[in-house]
Design an enzyme around this catalytic site. Structure first.
Site, PDB file in Angstrom:
ATOM      1  N   ASP A 138       0.841  -1.193   0.000  1.00 31.04           N
ATOM      2  CA  ASP A 138       0.000   0.000   0.000  1.00 31.04           C
ATOM      3  C   ASP A 138       0.877   1.244   0.000  1.00 31.04           C
ATOM      4  OD1 ASP A 138      -2.380  -1.387   0.033  1.00 31.04           O
ATOM      5  OD2 ASP A 138      -2.548  -1.392   2.210  1.00 31.04           O
TER       6      ASP A 138
ATOM      7  N   MET B 299      -8.083   8.753   9.637  1.00 29.27           N
ATOM      8  CA  MET B 299      -8.540   9.109   8.284  1.00 29.27           C
ATOM      9  C   MET B 299      -9.660  10.146   8.354  1.00 29.27           C
ATOM     10  SD  MET B 299      -8.514   5.248   6.642  1.00 29.27           S
ATOM     11  CE  MET B 299      -9.396   4.528   8.035  1.00 29.27           C
TER      12      MET B 299
ATOM     13  N   LYS C 186      -4.034   3.037  -2.187  1.00 25.61           N
ATOM     14  CA  LYS C 186      -5.291   3.760  -2.368  1.00 25.61           C
ATOM     15  C   LYS C 186      -5.164   5.153  -1.770  1.00 25.61           C
ATOM     16  CE  LYS C 186      -7.718  -0.589  -1.541  1.00 25.61           C
ATOM     17  NZ  LYS C 186      -8.620  -1.311  -0.631  1.00 25.61           N
TER      18      LYS C 186
END
Length: 844
Positions: free
Chosen positions: A339, A476, A361
């Site tokens: 990632d 996040m 992502k």
């Protein structure tokens, strides 16, 4: 059960297919005298194009599909196939009511009469149309040239007889059914291969009767008179391997089950990952007496056959917080699926031979969907690869690790979890915030503030969250910070509740904001807090203002406050010698970002070439010598001096590793002298117990060449062990002067695709970029192009550019990058000093 009077039997028109079909039907007729049959001969796609390579047909239905059409159109009652030609995942429209007793399942090597395998040339031309056979031939005879072979059995033998091939591989069952005797044949010699040498194909040696599933009475009859139960049991074990690996009949997969004593033993080899395979099994999986397979034993055997997936947490960002087990796995992995990571330092741990696949992502931009990632992990494991799934933080803390493991479990793929330090705890810790503290918070609650399905950001139950007296850590959540703050306030949370935000936690670019809930959104906007960041809500947040211990901005020195991108390549798994470039930058107060844009690796053919030539130089017998190599030995015998030229620390490691691989007695180096470029290369030579004989005052190829030639006798032997893309200065000048010079590439370089995905993010924080080689410049520019970044973009124009020497500086100019300064001492420390002087002089 009724007995059919007459059967129409479909078969391929080839000689072998017709013969073996008739042989089996005759045996059935002997058991049922009232039964008659007729053959319906059909040309399959594979038969009509005998010279076309099997893989060109797509690997499925090459010999069976036409016969299945005949069944479906009622042109035949049943079809007889070689079972290995049928897919293990047959259409349920069809049935296999009977399998024959297995014929000879083994393969055989065939050579011309009187020409034994020992007499074949080292690079013999071998013929086979099977990836399975090719895979296993390459294991036993790695230097053979294995090329495609098509045609029926007699055609293949004719090709061998006329010299198109030195050796071919055939199936023994076919030879026996055609009546070809392998003992004392007038034209050929045959060497049978048992399963310990070459594992057969799934179903090899077995004939299968195929019918329509709806023909219930016919299927019952055939099963009762023609089906061999023990053969079917062995085939079921073999089929489990092919199904588990998702392989076709044209895949490099071998599987064979046989009776050994009272047990069914399964042999298998998985070569899906390439000819350099290691996954193979020999396991008892059933009982021949009771005609039963042990599903648990089969599952265990299949787990050994596939690769394993390791779900590894990369930690919060600082590479020093990565686990020792995680590093060990990266160093030995066959594939790494990664990632977005907070630092490029972990790339230096990855096995240089590993596949590197980016699946990161970010909002609105997914390199790969989650479903595709799961499919990829299954595929890599089925190829027998040791796969590391590298995920930021801890894989089970909002990392979707559980979803990936469930898919692996469903597909029978073994896996293991290596936890990582989660940023939900580490980032507050680096800001001096304990997420629990006696008297302030007895619990911590980790919450994702990321948008849910359909873009919904109001899925959180703020009424419950507002009542919690422990610490709330939102991850996040930068984009949805206004929703989070407003939701808590609307639910009754005290507006003066202490809060903090930590951006890029644990990294040298860490930024910390302290506020209270009522002012958090406004203060975050003014402080320009950007993702990735964690939000801490609770009384413990205020402790960070008192016990904050990690403040990168407080470091002093001539490079203080400067974030410097270090693009130098890292040799794979090489022990650190002395201080690194990053150490020199940190010692002067700078903040280095190490991002290796170049991978160093040694292709197999390059290693073989290096070993061959070093064997010549150290009197180790070799199979063949060219005219040039004979001249090399003559020069070696008469040379007054012998020189090895080493131009990099990694080249030194490759050289001495090759000597160890060849078991060269180090005392044989007594007659050799070493010339090196640079203090780092000299230090590497000293680490092996030798002192360089020549080290030019100026560390570049031109000065090395000049200094070397001044010491050479025209009869001296000079051998350079260096990068394949090394400077042309030395070989060009040696050729111009007519000197005998041997240039031995020891390693090569290529762009690091993994690092490319980190480059654009790193550039957001960088004040300067350093280049220590021309290849580093080229890799940097390629990385920019890969990320869609122009040299005219502000993110590049704001950078100060520092080069280690004039050659690298000229490469910068050619690429469109104007150097800010060039080191006058061509070493890492010299480059760090150059930057320090520049920023001291130009500091505002």
């Amino acid at each position: 059960m009724s007995v059919p009077g007459h059967l129409r039997v479909a078969t391929r028109r080839s000689e072998l297919a017709v013969i073996q079909t008739a042989q089996w039907m005759d045996k059935i007729v002997q058991l049922v005298p009232d039964l008659t049959y007729e053959l319906v001969e059909i040309d399959s796609a594979g038969d009509l194009q005998p010279e076309r390579h099997l893989s060109d047909f797509g690997g499925k239905g090459i010999f069976s599909r036409t016969l299945e059409v005949a069944l479906a159109e009622d042109k035949a009652d049943l079809a007889i196939h070689s079972l290995k030609d049928l897919s293990v995942n047959m259409d349920p429209f069809f049935s296999l009511p009977a399998l024959s007793q297995r014929g000879n399942p083994y393969d055989v090597l065939v050579t011309a009469k009187g020409r034994s395998l020992a007499e074949l040339p080292t690079k013999a031309v071998a013929g086979t149309g099977s990836p399975r056979r090719l895979m296993q031939l390459k294991r036993h005879y790695p230097k053979w040239d294995v090329i495609p072979l098509r045609g029926n059995v007699r055609t293949r033998l004719d090709k061998l007889k006329r010299g198109d091939y030195d050796v071919i591989v055939l199936a023994l069952a076919g030879l026996e059914r055609l009546g070809i005797e392998i003992d004392n044949h007038p034209d050929f010699d045959f060497v049978p291969l048992n399963e310990t040498f070459m594992v057969p194909a799934c179903g090899q040696g077995i004939l299968a009767i195929q019918t329509l599933s709806e023909r219930t009475e016919l299927n019952r009859f055939l099963a009762s008179v023609a089906d061999d139960k023990l053969t079917r049991l062995c085939y079921e074990a073999e089929r489990s391997v092919v199904r588990h690996l998702g392989a076709s009949c044209q895949a490099p997969v071998a599987t064979f089950a046989k009776v050994e004593g009272e047990k069914i033993v399964l042999y298998a080899i998985n070569g899906l990952g390439g000819v350099d395979f290691t996954r193979e099994i020999r396991e008892p999986v059933g009982d021949a007496r009771t005609l039963e397979l042990d599903e648990m034993k089969i599952k265990k055997a299949l787990n050994h056959l596939t690769g394993k997936v390791y779900l590894v947490g990369a930690g919060p960002g600082d590479a020093g917080l990565f686990t020792l087990k995680g590093r060990e796995l990266l160093e030995t992995a066959d594939a790494v699926v990664f990632d977005r990571l907070g630092t490029g330092e972990l790339t230096g741990f990855i096995n240089p031979k590993a596949d590197r696949i980016y699946v990161g992502k970010r909002a609105g931009n997914h390199a790969m969907k989650q479903e595709q990632i799961c499919e990829l992990l299954v595929q890599l494991a089925r190829e027998g690869k040791k796969t590391v799934r590298l995920k930021g933080g801890d894989p089970f803390v909002f990392g979707r690790g559980g979803e990936e493991l469930l898919i692996l479990h469903e597909n029978g793929i073994p896996f293991e979890v290596v936890p990582g330090v989660t940023s939900s705890v580490a980032a507050p810790a680096y800001a001096g915030i304990p997420v629990t503290h006696r008297g302030l918070a007895s619990s911590v609650h980790i919450i994702t503030a990321h948008e849910g399905e359909g873009g919904k950001s109001d899925a959180l139950d703020y009424d419950d969250l507002a009542k919690i007296e422990g610490t709330l850590v939102f991850m996040m959540g930068v984009k949805n910070l206004p929703h989070v703050a407003q939701g808590l306030l609307a639910a009754g949370k005290d507006p003066l509740t202490p809060c903090a935000m930590v951006s890029n936690g644990t990294l040298n670019r860490q930024k910390v904001l302290h506020s209270v809930l009522n002012n958090l959104v406004k203060d975050a906007e003014e402080a320009a807090i950007r993702p990735p960041a964690v939000i801490i809500v609770g009384e413990v947040a205020a402790l960070g203002e008192t016990i904050n211990w990690f403040e990168p901005s407080s470091i002093d020195g001539p490079l203080a406050g400067k974030h410097i991108l270090v693009t130098r390549s890292k040799p794979p798994q090489t022990a650190k010698r002395g201080r690194s470039f990053a150490d020199f930058i940190e010692a002067r107060g700078g903040v280095p970002f190490e991002l290796s844009l170049i991978r160093l690796f040694t292709p197999v053919e390059m290693q073989e070439h290096l070993d061959h030539n070093l064997s010549l130089l150290f009197n180790i017998p070799v199979e063949m010598m060219t005219t040039d190599e004979k001249e090399l030995l003559e020069r070696l015998a008469t040379a007054p001096s012998r020189w090895f030229i080493l131009t990099s620390a990694h080249g030194v490691d490759c050289f001495f590793t090759a000597l160890d691989r060849l078991q060269v007695d180090r005392r044989d180096l007594a007659n050799w002298r070493f010339a090196v470029i640079g203090s780092a290369t000299a230090a590497a030579v000293r680490s092996y117990g030798y002192t360089p004989d020549l080290l030019p005052k100026v560390f570049d190829s031109s000065h090395l060449t000049e200094a070397l030639i001044s010491q050479l006798d025209e009869r001296d032997l000079v051998v350079a062990v260096r990068a394949a893309s090394g400077s042309p200065v030395l070989p060009t000048e040696m050729a111009r002067q007519g000197r005998f010079f041997l240039d031995l590439p020891a390693y090569d370089t290529c762009s690091d695709e993994l690092a490319y995905h980190l480059l654009s993010e790193t550039l957001n924080y960088a004040d300067a970029v350093t280049f220590t080689s021309s290849s580093g410049v080229r890799a940097f520019v390629a990385g920019l192009e890969n990320g869609g970044i122009s040299l005219e973009d502000d993110i590049i124009k704001k950078l100060d550019i520092f080069a280690i020497g004039p050659v690298t500086a000229e490469t910068c100019r050619t690429a469109g990058l104007m150097p800010t300064a060039v080191a006058d001492v061509f070493t890492m420390e010299g480059l760090a000093d150059t930057m320090a002087r520049y920023y001291t002089k130009n500091r505002l």
